[in-house]
Write a protein that holds these residues in place. Structure first.
Motif, PDB file in Angstrom:
ATOM      1  N   LYS A 102       0.841  -1.192   0.000  1.00  0.00           N
ATOM      2  CA  LYS A 102       0.000   0.000   0.000  1.00  0.00           C
ATOM      3  C   LYS A 102       0.871   1.235   0.000  1.00  0.00           C
ATOM      4  CE  LYS A 102      -1.132   2.248   3.562  1.00  0.00           C
ATOM      5  NZ  LYS A 102      -1.982   2.739   4.669  1.00  0.00           N
ATOM      6  N   MET A 103       0.442   2.231  -0.725  1.00  0.00           N
ATOM      7  CA  MET A 103       1.143   3.505  -0.726  1.00  0.00           C
ATOM      8  C   MET A 103       0.407   4.482   0.196  1.00  0.00           C
ATOM      9  SD  MET A 103       3.698   2.950  -2.577  1.00  0.00           S
ATOM     10  CE  MET A 103       4.289   4.643  -2.765  1.00  0.00           C
ATOM     11  N   GLU A 108     -10.895   5.348   3.730  1.00  0.00           N
ATOM     12  CA  GLU A 108     -10.544   6.326   2.693  1.00  0.00           C
ATOM     13  C   GLU A 108     -10.657   5.684   1.310  1.00  0.00           C
ATOM     14  OE1 GLU A 108      -6.780   7.356   4.273  1.00  0.00           O
ATOM     15  OE2 GLU A 108      -5.724   5.674   3.374  1.00  0.00           O
ATOM     16  N   GLU A 136      -9.680   4.720  -2.435  1.00  0.00           N
ATOM     17  CA  GLU A 136      -8.426   4.471  -3.159  1.00  0.00           C
ATOM     18  C   GLU A 136      -8.725   3.781  -4.485  1.00  0.00           C
ATOM     19  OE1 GLU A 136      -5.043   3.224  -1.055  1.00  0.00           O
ATOM     20  OE2 GLU A 136      -5.585   4.321   0.779  1.00  0.00           O
ATOM     21  N   GLU A 164      -9.780   1.666   1.730  1.00  0.00           N
ATOM     22  CA  GLU A 164      -8.794   1.226   2.716  1.00  0.00           C
ATOM     23  C   GLU A 164      -9.282   1.578   4.113  1.00  0.00           C
ATOM     24  OE1 GLU A 164      -4.209   0.812   4.039  1.00  0.00           O
ATOM     25  OE2 GLU A 164      -4.730   2.739   3.165  1.00  0.00           O
ATOM     26  N   ILE A 214      -7.797   2.234   7.499  1.00  0.00           N
ATOM     27  CA  ILE A 214      -6.532   2.467   8.193  1.00  0.00           C
ATOM     28  C   ILE A 214      -6.801   2.515   9.686  1.00  0.00           C
ATOM     29  CG2 ILE A 214      -5.221   3.601   6.362  1.00  0.00           C
ATOM     30  CD1 ILE A 214      -6.140   6.300   7.553  1.00  0.00           C
ATOM     31  N   GLY A 218      -3.202   4.718  -2.551  1.00  0.00           N
ATOM     32  CA  GLY A 218      -3.213   5.784  -1.548  1.00  0.00           C
ATOM     33  C   GLY A 218      -4.523   6.551  -1.586  1.00  0.00           C
ATOM     34  N   GLY A 219      -4.893   7.125  -0.464  1.00  0.00           N
ATOM     35  CA  GLY A 219      -6.166   7.835  -0.339  1.00  0.00           C
ATOM     36  C   GLY A 219      -6.221   9.052  -1.248  1.00  0.00           C
TER      37      GLY A 219
HETATM   38 MG    MG Z   1      -4.498   4.600   2.430  1.00  0.00          MG
END
Ligand code: MG
Ligand code: OOG
Length: 257
Positions: free
Chosen positions: A59-60, A104, A106, A136, A138, A227-228
């Motif tokens: 994951k970024m 979030e 993605e 995602e 988190i 990434g978000g």
């Molecule tokens: Mg994320």
């Protein structure tokens, strides 16, 4: 910082994740630099693999301004995904295994081929089997969801859960797809995949570079979370979360205690 110190901090952050109990930040107090933080992350994920979890990808993090601004961290980071983090599209997600989860929007990639460190955007795209809208989940293991760069890297970039929607042909242009993340039918975050480094494929190129530099080049079959695209929203029990992405469809889940 000697290997015993790295291992002890890995054990601390892994235990916090395993038992869903928040811990105090430690990177500043213990003088953890970025390389040491990634060593702690690698050792903590190795503990998960030793318990039988299987590596599923990368994951970024902090690939959009919205995420950087929300968390006060301004460097791109990455983390390691395992099968224990996967939740099913449309299914209930129990919040019991999290400390203070957030969600979030993605974009996810799944790879048909491995990727070396240095690839162009067309080369990266050529290795993609499919793309999907993804949510995602988190969950920082640190008190109050607040951390320094060293803390969040050591904590596997807050990796905790991911939900992947329908896989789609990657040859459509994903540079600027509108997206809406809603809770209980009300739009909470509105954005575009363009918020992810201007084009989410750039996040895949960065993932290839960073993973290879860590000695773990991206593998065929791995998932990469870009990434978000917007700030994250807190999760509470009894909510319906949905992401709709232009041309790609939707991904959703219900939270239960
Ligand atoms: Mg994320
Ligand atoms: C760190 C993880 C960042 C993203 O998509 O930017 C991340 C956090 O915000 O807790 O997952």
């Amino acid at each position: 910082m000697n290997p015993q110190h790295i291992a002890a901090l890995a054990e601390r952050v892994d235990a916090a994740a395993h038992h869903a109990r928040a811990i105090a930040q430690f990177a500043e107090r213990e003088g953890v630099d970025e390389a040491q933080a990634y060593a702690i992350q690698a050792a903590s994920v190795a503990r998960r693999l030793a318990r039988g979890e299987r590596r599923t990808g990368v994951k970024m993090g902090f690939t959009s301004r919205a995420k950087m601004a929300q968390m006060g961290v301004h460097d791109m980071i990455w983390g390691r995904l395992t099968d224990a983090m996967a939740e099913t599209d449309g299914a209930p997600v129990s919040l019991r295994r999290f400390v203070h989860p957030r969600v979030e929007p993605e974009l996810a990639f799944v790879l048909a081929k491995p990727l070396p460190a240095a690839v162009s955007l067309p080369e990266a795209l050529d290795a993609v089997a499919a793309i999907a809208p993804a949510l995602e989940i988190i969950d920082s293991r640190f008190d109050d969801f607040s951390f320094t760069l060293g803390d969040v890297v050591a904590d596997n970039a807050s990796s905790s859960g991911y939900v992947i929607g329908p896989w789609r042909d990657p040859r459509r242009d994903a540079a600027n797809l509108g997206l809406v993340m809603s809770m209980d039918g009300a739009a909470r975050q509105i954005g575009s995949t363009a918020a992810i480094l201007g084009h989410p494929l750039r996040s895949l190129v960065a993932a290839a570079r960073l993973s290879a530099a860590a000695g773990e080049p991206l593998q065929a079959g791995w998932i990469v979370m870009a990434g978000g695209a917007t700030a994250a929203e807190p999760l509470h029990p009894g909510r319906h979360v949905m992401l709709e992405m232009q041309g790609l469809g939707r991904v959703e889940f219900n939270t239960v205690a």
